[in-house]
Design a protein around this motif. Structure first.
Motif, short mmCIF file in Angstrom:
data_model
loop_
_atom_site.label_atom_id
_atom_site.label_comp_id
_atom_site.label_asym_id
_atom_site.label_seq_id
_atom_site.Cartn_x
_atom_site.Cartn_y
_atom_site.Cartn_z
N THR A 8 10.86 2.75 9.99
CA THR A 8 9.11 2.88 10.02
C THR A 8 9.02 4.24 8.86
N TRP A 15 6.55 3.17 0.61
CA TRP A 15 5.11 2.53 0.10
C TRP A 15 4.31 3.82 -0.45
N TYR A 22 0.74 -0.21 -7.16
CA TYR A 22 0.53 -1.31 -6.20
C TYR A 22 -0.43 -2.39 -6.67
N MET A 26 0.15 -6.31 -7.38
CA MET A 26 -0.63 -7.25 -6.42
C MET A 26 -1.60 -8.23 -7.01
N GLY A 55 -2.97 -1.38 3.46
CA GLY A 55 -2.51 -0.89 2.27
C GLY A 55 -3.86 -0.11 1.34
N GLU A 73 -3.19 1.94 8.69
CA GLU A 73 -1.89 1.79 7.66
C GLU A 73 -0.95 3.12 7.90
N SER A 75 1.11 4.31 5.51
CA SER A 75 1.59 5.07 4.21
C SER A 75 0.31 6.26 3.96
N MET A 78 -1.41 5.01 0.23
CA MET A 78 -1.97 3.63 0.24
C MET A 78 -3.22 4.18 1.04
N GLY A 98 -1.86 4.78 11.11
CA GLY A 98 -1.34 4.10 12.34
C GLY A 98 -0.19 3.11 12.14
N ASP A 99 0.41 2.94 13.08
CA ASP A 99 1.71 2.07 13.11
C ASP A 99 1.36 0.80 13.54
N ALA A 100 1.78 -0.26 13.02
CA ALA A 100 1.50 -1.72 13.51
C ALA A 100 2.44 -2.11 14.63
N THR A 116 -2.91 -9.23 6.03
CA THR A 116 -2.30 -9.90 4.78
C THR A 116 -1.18 -9.23 4.16
N ALA A 121 6.62 -7.05 5.49
CA ALA A 121 7.15 -5.82 5.32
C ALA A 121 7.40 -4.92 6.56
N ILE A 122 6.55 -5.12 7.53
CA ILE A 122 6.62 -4.54 8.83
C ILE A 122 8.01 -4.72 9.43
C1 LIG Z 1 2.76 -5.49 0.57
S1 LIG Z 1 1.55 -4.56 1.17
C2 LIG Z 1 0.02 -5.32 1.93
C3 LIG Z 1 -1.34 -4.51 1.78
C4 LIG Z 1 -2.47 -4.94 2.20
N1 LIG Z 1 -2.48 -5.66 3.32
C5 LIG Z 1 -2.82 -6.25 1.08
O1 LIG Z 1 -3.13 -7.18 1.61
O2 LIG Z 1 -2.61 -5.65 -0.23
C6 LIG Z 1 2.30 -4.07 2.72
C7 LIG Z 1 1.80 -2.72 3.67
O3 LIG Z 1 2.08 -2.74 4.78
C8 LIG Z 1 2.27 -1.23 5.06
N2 LIG Z 1 3.18 -1.21 6.45
C9 LIG Z 1 4.37 -1.70 6.60
N3 LIG Z 1 4.71 -1.24 7.76
C10 LIG Z 1 3.83 -1.04 8.61
C11 LIG Z 1 3.69 -0.56 9.89
N4 LIG Z 1 4.82 -0.44 10.69
N5 LIG Z 1 2.61 -0.07 10.19
C12 LIG Z 1 1.58 0.32 9.20
N6 LIG Z 1 1.58 -0.29 7.89
C13 LIG Z 1 2.74 -0.85 7.63
C14 LIG Z 1 2.89 -0.79 4.13
O4 LIG Z 1 2.55 0.68 3.93
C15 LIG Z 1 1.85 -1.19 2.83
O5 LIG Z 1 0.53 -0.86 2.70
#
Ligand SMILES: C[S@@+](CC[C@H](N)C(=O)[O-])C[C@H]1O[C@@H](n2cnc3c(N)ncnc32)[C@H](O)[C@@H]1O
Length: 209
Positions: A8, A15, A22, A26, A55, A73, A75, A78, A98-100, A116, A121-122
């Motif tokens: 993490t 990120w 980004y 995207m 994000g 999120e 990062s 982001m 926060g952390d997912a 979404t 990526a998590i």
């Molecule tokens: C591909 S981006 C998607 C961003 C946004 N959801 C979108 O639809 O554009 C992936 C996002 O997941 C976030 N992320 C990855 N692991 C995470 C975690 N454990 N907790 C919170 N955010 C996380 C990254 O920081 C990044 O912003």
């Protein structure tokens, strides 16, 4: 440090570094691959809404005006862009770090949980889905969209090769299927859509009473 915490921290730095470019990247994929998915997902959101891994907030313009939105999120870079976007759109939203894997909310806090293009990526996507279900109220909706393992075998072979680079380089997975995780968690699938050789999948699922 556990393996998940370790990853993490590493991907948070990743990120942070990629936040600036980004939206440009995207927006290209939204147009070419994902189509109307942000509208498809966000138009189904109701009541108290949590967006996990928000994000840069690209979903913000697509939510109904009346929803009460919280976004987490991990990062900070982001998140800073998401906060700016919310101000520009004059959209009230509680956007926080926060952390997912460990959502900092009591059980049954939200009517809708949205995620979404982030379960790819998590690091531990099953744990993240378990957390999303935990914070949903009974009868609440889980709305997911992501790129997933293709329904075409030849494409899956290419995705497997791609993962050899993208998983160690950016923590990006191409062969996941959150659909199965959601089914296994016992939610009722109300709407489900898969297109572009099965690479794009979106679903609306309901937590049973
Ligand atoms: C591909 S981006 C998607 C961003 C946004 N959801 C979108 O639809 O554009 C992936 C996002 O997941 C976030 N992320 C990855 N692991 C995470 C975690 N454990 N907790 C919170 N955010 C996380 C990254 O920081 C990044 O912003």
């Amino acid at each position: 440090m556990t393996a998940t915490k370790d990853k993490t921290a590493r991907w948070r730095r990743y990120w942070d570094k990629h936040a600036k470019g980004y939206d440009r990247q995207m927006t290209f994929f939204d147009r070419r691959l994902f189509g109307d998915t942000r509208t498809w997902v966000c138009s189904k959101a109701r009541g108290d809404v949590l967006e996990v891994a928000i994000g840069t907030g690209l979903n913000l313009p697509h939510y109904p005006r009346e929803v009460r939105l919280t976004g987490i999120e991990y990062s900070p870079a982001m998140l800073a862009i998401a906060r700016r976007r919310a101000v520009e759109l004059d959209r009230d939203a509680d956007l926080r770090e926060g952390d997912a894997h460990h959502l900092d909310f009591p059980d049954a806090s939200f009517d809708t949980v949205v995620c979404t293009y982030s379960l790819c990526a998590i690091p531990d996507e099953q744990r993240a889905v378990t957390e999303m279900v935990r914070v949903l109220r009974p009868g609440g909706n889980l709305l997911l969209a992501d790129h997933v393992a293709s329904s075409a075998r030849s494409v899956r072979v290419a995705q497997r090769l791609l993962e050899l680079v993208t998983v160690p380089h950016g923590g990006e997975h191409y062969l996941r299927r959150p659909f199965h995780t959601v089914q296994a968690a016992g939610l009722a699938i109300d709407a489900h859509d898969r297109f572009k050789l099965g690479i794009v999948e979106r679903l609306a699922a309901r937590k049973r009473h």
